[in-house]
Design a protein around this motif. Sequence first.
Motif, PDB file in Angstrom:
ATOM      1  N   MET A  33      -0.577  -7.016  -5.455  1.00  0.00           N
ATOM      2  CA  MET A  33      -0.912  -6.208  -6.420  1.00  0.00           C
ATOM      3  C   MET A  33      -1.395  -4.865  -5.676  1.00  0.00           C
ATOM      4  O   MET A  33      -1.191  -3.837  -6.128  1.00  0.00           O
ATOM      5  CB  MET A  33      -2.213  -6.751  -7.459  1.00  0.00           C
ATOM      6  N   ALA A  34      -2.517  -5.123  -4.666  1.00  0.00           N
ATOM      7  CA  ALA A  34      -2.815  -4.155  -3.953  1.00  0.00           C
ATOM      8  C   ALA A  34      -1.626  -3.385  -3.166  1.00  0.00           C
ATOM      9  O   ALA A  34      -1.745  -2.080  -3.175  1.00  0.00           O
ATOM     10  CB  ALA A  34      -3.849  -4.111  -3.159  1.00  0.00           C
ATOM     11  N   ASP A  84       1.606   1.501  -2.955  1.00  0.00           N
ATOM     12  CA  ASP A  84       3.018   2.169  -2.990  1.00  0.00           C
ATOM     13  C   ASP A  84       3.323   3.190  -4.106  1.00  0.00           C
ATOM     14  O   ASP A  84       4.001   4.160  -3.926  1.00  0.00           O
ATOM     15  CB  ASP A  84       4.068   0.919  -3.097  1.00  0.00           C
ATOM     16  N   GLU A  85       2.858   3.134  -5.383  1.00  0.00           N
ATOM     17  CA  GLU A  85       2.705   3.892  -6.423  1.00  0.00           C
ATOM     18  C   GLU A  85       2.064   5.215  -5.983  1.00  0.00           C
ATOM     19  O   GLU A  85       2.320   6.348  -6.422  1.00  0.00           O
ATOM     20  CB  GLU A  85       2.318   3.114  -7.692  1.00  0.00           C
ATOM     21  N   ILE A  86       0.755   4.872  -5.521  1.00  0.00           N
ATOM     22  CA  ILE A  86      -0.001   6.397  -5.026  1.00  0.00           C
ATOM     23  C   ILE A  86       0.861   7.031  -4.053  1.00  0.00           C
ATOM     24  O   ILE A  86       0.817   8.327  -4.192  1.00  0.00           O
ATOM     25  CB  ILE A  86      -1.226   5.767  -4.430  1.00  0.00           C
ATOM     26  N   GLU A  87       1.433   6.114  -3.098  1.00  0.00           N
ATOM     27  CA  GLU A  87       2.289   7.107  -2.273  1.00  0.00           C
ATOM     28  C   GLU A  87       3.359   7.888  -2.778  1.00  0.00           C
ATOM     29  O   GLU A  87       3.657   9.040  -2.270  1.00  0.00           O
ATOM     30  CB  GLU A  87       2.936   5.968  -1.010  1.00  0.00           C
ATOM     31  N   LEU A 143      13.190   2.709   6.212  1.00  0.00           N
ATOM     32  CA  LEU A 143      12.211   2.491   7.316  1.00  0.00           C
ATOM     33  C   LEU A 143      11.186   3.678   7.232  1.00  0.00           C
ATOM     34  O   LEU A 143      11.570   4.839   7.378  1.00  0.00           O
ATOM     35  CB  LEU A 143      12.420   2.291   8.730  1.00  0.00           C
ATOM     36  N   GLY A 144      10.042   3.478   7.173  1.00  0.00           N
ATOM     37  CA  GLY A 144       8.835   4.258   7.041  1.00  0.00           C
ATOM     38  C   GLY A 144       8.051   4.276   8.086  1.00  0.00           C
ATOM     39  O   GLY A 144       8.449   3.923   9.536  1.00  0.00           O
ATOM     40  N   GLU A 170       0.109  -5.411   4.776  1.00  0.00           N
ATOM     41  CA  GLU A 170      -0.815  -5.140   5.486  1.00  0.00           C
ATOM     42  C   GLU A 170      -1.775  -6.144   6.231  1.00  0.00           C
ATOM     43  O   GLU A 170      -2.372  -5.942   7.275  1.00  0.00           O
ATOM     44  CB  GLU A 170      -1.885  -4.488   4.387  1.00  0.00           C
ATOM     45  N   ASP A 171      -1.285  -7.505   5.799  1.00  0.00           N
ATOM     46  CA  ASP A 171      -1.997  -8.487   6.571  1.00  0.00           C
ATOM     47  C   ASP A 171      -1.417  -9.038   7.680  1.00  0.00           C
ATOM     48  O   ASP A 171      -1.677 -10.109   8.313  1.00  0.00           O
ATOM     49  CB  ASP A 171      -2.545  -9.626   5.401  1.00  0.00           C
TER      50      ASP A 171
END
Length: 309
Positions: free
Chosen positions: A1-2, A7-10, A212-213, A221-222
Motif C-alpha cells: 500500500m505504501a 508511486d502515485e506521489i512520484e 528502469l528508473g 523498499e524492504d
Amino acid sequence: MASSLDDEIEDLQARVSSLKKQIRIQTSTLLTAPSTLQILSQQDKPPTPTPALGDTQPLETRLLAQSALQQAHNQQCLYRACATLTTFRATDPDPRAVDAGAILGLRIEVVSRARFLRPYYVLLNRPYASGGGDDGDDGSRRYLRVHRHTLPPCIPLAGLAGRYLPAPTAGSAGGEGREQDLGRFARALRMEVVRYHHRLGTVADLRKAAGLGGKKRGVGEDGGEEGGGAQQEEEPNRLVDISPADAEVKQLTIEWADGRTGRLVMGDDGEIVRLVAVGENGRDREAGRELLGGAARVDDVARRLAAMA
C-alpha cells in the motif's frame, strides 16, 4: 500500500514538473513573438498599473524587460548552437609559466537530450624553447601542447594530441618536426565528446524504454521482490538492469529477471557490435535475438522496447 502511494506521489510530482516546463516554454514563446512585441511597444495609451501591492512599475514595462531578457537568452542559445567550437586567449597567473603565461583556450559546446551542457575547455600553451637562432624565434616556438583540460577521463585526448599536435623533434632541422593541425585536433576532439554524450543518452533511453528508473524493477523498499514468485515466473524475460560496464560507455551490462546476464558492445556512434547473453546452461542465443529483434543500433532497440511497453 505504501509503495503504491509513493508511486502515485512520484507520478504527480512528475506531472507538475512537466506542466511547469510547458508554462515556461509557452511564456518564452509569447514574449518573443513579433505580435506581442508590437502590442507592448505601442505607447498611444498610458501604461496599465500592476495590481500587486508595492510594485510601482507598469505591467508593460515589466513585460518589455522580460521580453528583452528572453531575446538575449535566445541569441545566446543560437550562438552556442552555431558556434560549437570557439577559441579564446587567456593568461596563466603563475609567475613561472612558460611563454609569459600566454594561453590559447578551446571551448567545446555540447547539446545532449535537448539541453546545453556545461562547456568543456582545453587550454594550450607553447612550452618548447627555440632552437638557438639569433633572434630566438624559430619554428619550434609555434608548437602547442595541451596544458589543462576539463574533458571526461574517457576521451582519448593524449592520442588525439599525439596525432594532430605532435611535439617538435630534437633531431630535425631547427628543432621542428611534423606540422601541427589545430583545426583537425579541435574537430576530432569535439566529435569524441559528442559521441560520448550520445552513448550516455542512448543508455538513458534504453533504460527508460525498459521501464528502469532509479532502482531495479521488481525490488521493493524492504529488499524483497514485489509481486511474489508467481509474477517472477510469468515474466522471465523482463529486464531488471541496464548499466554501463566501462567509462567510455561502449559496453553495457544487461540483467534479466530470471538471473541471466548479458554484455552488449556498441561502437563509437551507437551501432551494435556484439551481444552475448549467458544463462544457467551457458550462452543463450535466443535471449540475444529476442532483445535485439534484428536491430543494428542501440537506438533501434530502445525504440522497439518503448513500442512494446
